[in-house]
Design a protein around this motif. Structure first.
Motif, mmCIF file in Angstrom:
data_model
loop_
_atom_site.group_PDB
_atom_site.id
_atom_site.type_symbol
_atom_site.label_atom_id
_atom_site.label_comp_id
_atom_site.label_asym_id
_atom_site.label_seq_id
_atom_site.Cartn_x
_atom_site.Cartn_y
_atom_site.Cartn_z
ATOM 1 N N ARG A 136 0.844 -1.188 0.000
ATOM 2 C CA ARG A 136 0.000 0.000 0.000
ATOM 3 C C ARG A 136 0.881 1.240 0.000
ATOM 4 N NH1 ARG A 136 -5.824 -0.321 2.440
ATOM 5 N NH2 ARG A 136 -6.414 -2.375 1.667
ATOM 6 N N SER A 137 0.350 2.328 -0.532
ATOM 7 C CA SER A 137 1.164 3.529 -0.697
ATOM 8 C C SER A 137 0.326 4.767 -0.433
ATOM 9 C CB SER A 137 1.729 3.588 -2.121
ATOM 10 O OG SER A 137 0.684 3.757 -3.063
ATOM 11 N N GLN A 138 1.007 5.910 -0.406
ATOM 12 C CA GLN A 138 0.320 7.179 -0.214
ATOM 13 C C GLN A 138 -0.624 7.472 -1.376
ATOM 14 O OE1 GLN A 138 4.160 9.127 0.402
ATOM 15 N NE2 GLN A 138 3.351 10.024 2.265
ATOM 16 N N HIS A 139 -0.204 7.128 -2.586
ATOM 17 C CA HIS A 139 -1.052 7.405 -3.740
ATOM 18 C C HIS A 139 -2.314 6.550 -3.730
ATOM 19 C CE1 HIS A 139 1.210 10.340 -6.062
ATOM 20 N NE2 HIS A 139 2.310 9.733 -5.673
ATOM 21 N N GLN A 140 -2.243 5.367 -3.187
ATOM 22 C CA GLN A 140 -3.459 4.569 -3.063
ATOM 23 C C GLN A 140 -4.430 5.206 -2.076
ATOM 24 O OE1 GLN A 140 -2.701 0.435 -2.301
ATOM 25 N NE2 GLN A 140 -1.292 0.223 -4.016
ATOM 26 N N ALA A 141 -3.899 5.789 -1.003
ATOM 27 C CA ALA A 141 -4.756 6.511 -0.054
ATOM 28 C C ALA A 141 -5.376 7.734 -0.721
ATOM 29 C CB ALA A 141 -3.944 6.922 1.171
ATOM 30 N N LEU A 142 -4.586 8.455 -1.509
ATOM 31 C CA LEU A 142 -5.110 9.613 -2.234
ATOM 32 C C LEU A 142 -6.181 9.200 -3.241
ATOM 33 C CD1 LEU A 142 -1.720 11.439 -2.811
ATOM 34 C CD2 LEU A 142 -3.618 12.342 -1.468
ATOM 35 N N ASP A 143 -5.961 8.067 -3.919
ATOM 36 C CA ASP A 143 -6.958 7.569 -4.866
ATOM 37 C C ASP A 143 -8.267 7.230 -4.159
ATOM 38 O OD1 ASP A 143 -5.033 7.818 -6.793
ATOM 39 O OD2 ASP A 143 -4.571 5.682 -6.930
ATOM 40 N N ALA A 144 -8.160 6.548 -3.024
ATOM 41 C CA ALA A 144 -9.360 6.158 -2.288
ATOM 42 C C ALA A 144 -10.133 7.377 -1.815
ATOM 43 C CB ALA A 144 -8.972 5.280 -1.101
ATOM 44 N N LEU A 145 -9.411 8.398 -1.367
ATOM 45 C CA LEU A 145 -10.081 9.614 -0.926
ATOM 46 C C LEU A 145 -10.774 10.301 -2.099
ATOM 47 C CD1 LEU A 145 -10.661 11.766 1.216
ATOM 48 C CD2 LEU A 145 -8.447 12.792 0.684
ATOM 49 N N TYR A 146 -10.088 10.393 -3.216
ATOM 50 C CA TYR A 146 -10.666 11.036 -4.408
ATOM 51 C C TYR A 146 -11.944 10.318 -4.844
ATOM 52 C CZ TYR A 146 -10.924 12.923 -9.168
ATOM 53 O OH TYR A 146 -11.341 13.524 -10.331
ATOM 54 N N VAL A 147 -11.878 8.997 -4.929
ATOM 55 C CA VAL A 147 -13.042 8.226 -5.373
ATOM 56 C C VAL A 147 -14.194 8.368 -4.380
ATOM 57 C CG1 VAL A 147 -13.889 5.892 -5.810
ATOM 58 C CG2 VAL A 147 -11.680 6.609 -6.722
ATOM 59 N N GLY A 148 -13.876 8.345 -3.090
ATOM 60 C CA GLY A 148 -14.927 8.498 -2.089
ATOM 61 C C GLY A 148 -15.612 9.849 -2.171
ATOM 62 N N LEU A 149 -14.827 10.913 -2.394
ATOM 63 C CA LEU A 149 -15.406 12.250 -2.480
ATOM 64 C C LEU A 149 -16.201 12.450 -3.771
ATOM 65 C CD1 LEU A 149 -12.417 14.396 -1.158
ATOM 66 C CD2 LEU A 149 -14.507 13.808 0.071
ATOM 67 N N MET A 150 -15.756 11.809 -4.850
ATOM 68 C CA MET A 150 -16.420 11.994 -6.133
ATOM 69 C C MET A 150 -17.667 11.123 -6.265
ATOM 70 S SD MET A 150 -15.024 14.313 -8.048
ATOM 71 C CE MET A 150 -15.737 13.868 -9.625
ATOM 72 N N ARG A 151 -17.594 9.890 -5.805
ATOM 73 C CA ARG A 151 -18.699 8.954 -6.022
ATOM 74 C C ARG A 151 -19.656 8.865 -4.837
ATOM 75 N NH1 ARG A 151 -15.308 3.894 -8.759
ATOM 76 N NH2 ARG A 151 -14.619 5.038 -10.626
ATOM 77 N N GLY A 152 -19.174 9.235 -3.660
ATOM 78 C CA GLY A 152 -20.031 9.164 -2.481
ATOM 79 C C GLY A 152 -20.829 10.439 -2.287
ATOM 80 N N LYS A 153 -21.853 10.339 -1.477
ATOM 81 C CA LYS A 153 -22.664 11.509 -1.136
ATOM 82 C C LYS A 153 -21.994 12.228 0.034
ATOM 83 C CE LYS A 153 -26.963 9.301 -2.637
ATOM 84 N NZ LYS A 153 -28.318 8.847 -2.218
ATOM 85 N N VAL A 154 -21.014 13.053 -0.302
ATOM 86 C CA VAL A 154 -20.220 13.747 0.704
ATOM 87 C C VAL A 154 -20.429 15.252 0.560
ATOM 88 C CG1 VAL A 154 -17.892 14.240 1.528
ATOM 89 C CG2 VAL A 154 -18.500 11.925 0.815
#
Length: 346
Positions: A38-56
Motif C-alpha cells: 500500500r502507498s500514499q497514492h493509493q490513499a489519495l486515490d481512495a479519498l478522491y473516489v470516495g469524495l467523487m462517487r459518495g454523497k459527501v
C-alpha cells in the motif's frame, strides 16, 4: 526521533515480518499507512473516489496531536496481547519501548510514546490505531450514521467525509472523547470540519461565504473545482508550504555545489527534480510542477553567475542547460478512479 542500533534493526525487521502476517488479516481497507503493498497514492486515490462517487457534503480533516510521543505503552501491550501469545515477542517489544534515547551522550528515559525512526514503530502505531480508531469508527458508522460516511487513514492523519453536517459534528465530539480515553487528543489547529463537495460552491455562494474551503492530505491541497465541461471535479495541487520548503532545500544544496562541474550538478538536479515529479505529478497538478521547475532553473542560474564574476549567463544558454538536465513536467500517474478500479475490481 530514535535511531536503533544495527542489531536491533535486524531483530525488529524479523518481528515486523512475523506480525505483518498476523495483522494484515485484521487491518481495515481504509488504512493505508506503512502497510506492505500500500502507498500514499493509493490513499489519495481512495479519498478522491470516495469524495467523487459518495454523497459527501462535509469533510473532517482530523490530526492527532503528537501521536507518536503520547502513545500509551500500557494500552499498546494490551492490544498486542489480543493476537500475540508468545511472551518472548511481547518482552522484546516492551524492551524496545523502554529503551529510551541517547541525546548528546546522555541516556534519557521516555515514559510515553514510541520513537520515530525505528523499524517497528510504524507497525506498532498501526496496531494502536487499529483498536483505538479503525474498529471504533466502523462500529460508529453502523450505529449512528444515517447518511454516507467515508474514511481514509494514513498513519495518524485521518480524513472523513459525511453526507450530513450534524453527523460530522457528532462524530467530532465522539472522536475527541474516544481519544481522551487513551491519552490522546486532536490538534486544535489542524483539525477542521469544512463544507466540501459538489454542492459546496453553490451553498456557500448563496450564503455569501465565498469559495469553498480546502484541506491538505499527504502533500496535496484538495479543492472543489470544475472540469472543462463545467462539471464538479476535485483538483489536487502541491501544498505551497511543501513546494517552498523543497525549493529552499535545493537552494542550500546548490550553494554547497557551487564550484562543481556543470554536468555533475546537472545530473544531481535531474535526479532531485525527477524524484519530486515521481510523487507530485498527478493529473491536474502540472502548473505546480512547472512553477517548481522554473524556480529551480532560476536558482541554478543564480549560482552559475555567482561563481564567475567575468561572464554573464544569458537565458538562451540557460534554456539549453534546462532542457538538457531538468526534466519537463508531465503527468506520471493515472487518473485516481482508474487506478482505484484496477486495484479494487469489485
Amino acid at each position: 526521533m530514535g535511531i536503533a542500533a544495527l542489531e536491533d534493526k535486524i531483530v525488529q525487521q524479523a518481528v515486523v515480518t512475523i506480525l505483518n502476517c498476523i495483522y494484515e488479516e485484521d487491518f481495515r481497507g481504509f488504512s493505508y499507512g506503512f502497510r506492505p503493498g500500500r502507498s500514499q497514492h493509493q490513499a489519495l486515490d481512495a479519498l478522491y473516489v470516495g469524495l467523487m462517487r459518495g454523497k459527501v457534503s462535509w469533510v473532517l480533516d482530523a490530526d492527532i496531536r503528537g501521536f507518536f510521543e503520547n502513545l500509551d505503552r500500557g494500552w499498546l501491550i494490551k492490544f498486542l496481547q489480543h493476537r500475540v501469545a508468545d511472551r518472548r515477542v511481547l518482552r522484546l517489544i516492551q524492551k524496545w519501548l523502554d529503551a529510551g534515547v541517547m541525546e548528546e551522550g546522555e541516556w534519557k528515559d521516555t515514559e510515553r510514546g514510541t520513537p520515530q525512526g525505528s523499524v517497528i514503530s510504524p507497525l506498532l502505531a498501526n496496531i494502536y490505531l487499529h483498536y483505538v480508531f479503525d474498529l471504533w469508527v466502523e462500529a460508529w458508522r453502523r450505529k449512528h450514521a444515517r447518511g454516507n460516511v467515508i474514511v481514509v487513514r494514513y498513519a495518524d492523519d485521518n480524513v472523513l467525509g459525511f453526507q450530513y453536517r450534524a453527523e460530522a459534528d457528532r462524530f467530532l465530539e465522539d472522536f475527541r472523547a474516544r481519544l481522551g480515553k487513551f491519552g490522546l487528543e486532536l490538534h486544535p489547529d489542524k483539525t477542521r470540519r469544512i463544507e466540501f463537495g459538489r454542492f459546496a460552491e453553490h451553498n456557500r455562494k448563496r450564503g455569501g461565504e465565498g469559495k469553498p474551503e480546502t484541506f491538505d492530505f499527504l502533500g496535496f491541497t484538495h479543492l472543489c473545482a470544475k472540469n472543462r465541461n463545467g462539471n464538479y471535479a476535485i483538483k489536487r495541487h502541491t501544498i505551497s508550504k511543501r513546494l517552498r520548503a523543497k525549493v529552499a532545500e535545493i537552494k542550500l544544496q546548490l550553494r554547497q555545489r557551487m564550484h562543481e562541474p556543470v554536468a555533475q550538478t546537472g545530473k544531481w538536479l535531474k535526479s532531485v527534480v525527477q524524484g519530486y515529479f515521481n510523487y507530485y505529478a498527478v493529473p491536474g497538478n502540472t502548473d505546480s510542477l512547472g512553477l517548481f521547475r522554473t524556480r529551480v532553473t532560476r536558482l541554478w542560474r543564480q549560482v552559475l553567475m555567482r561563481r564567475s564574476q567575468r561572464h554573464y549567463l544569458n537565458w538562451a544558454r540557460m534554456r539549453r542547460l534546462e532542457e538538457r538536465w531538468i526534466p519537463s513536467p508531465r503527468v506520471l500517474h493515472p487518473y485516481p478512479e482508474v487506478r482505484f478500479d484496477a486495484i479494487h475490481p469489485r
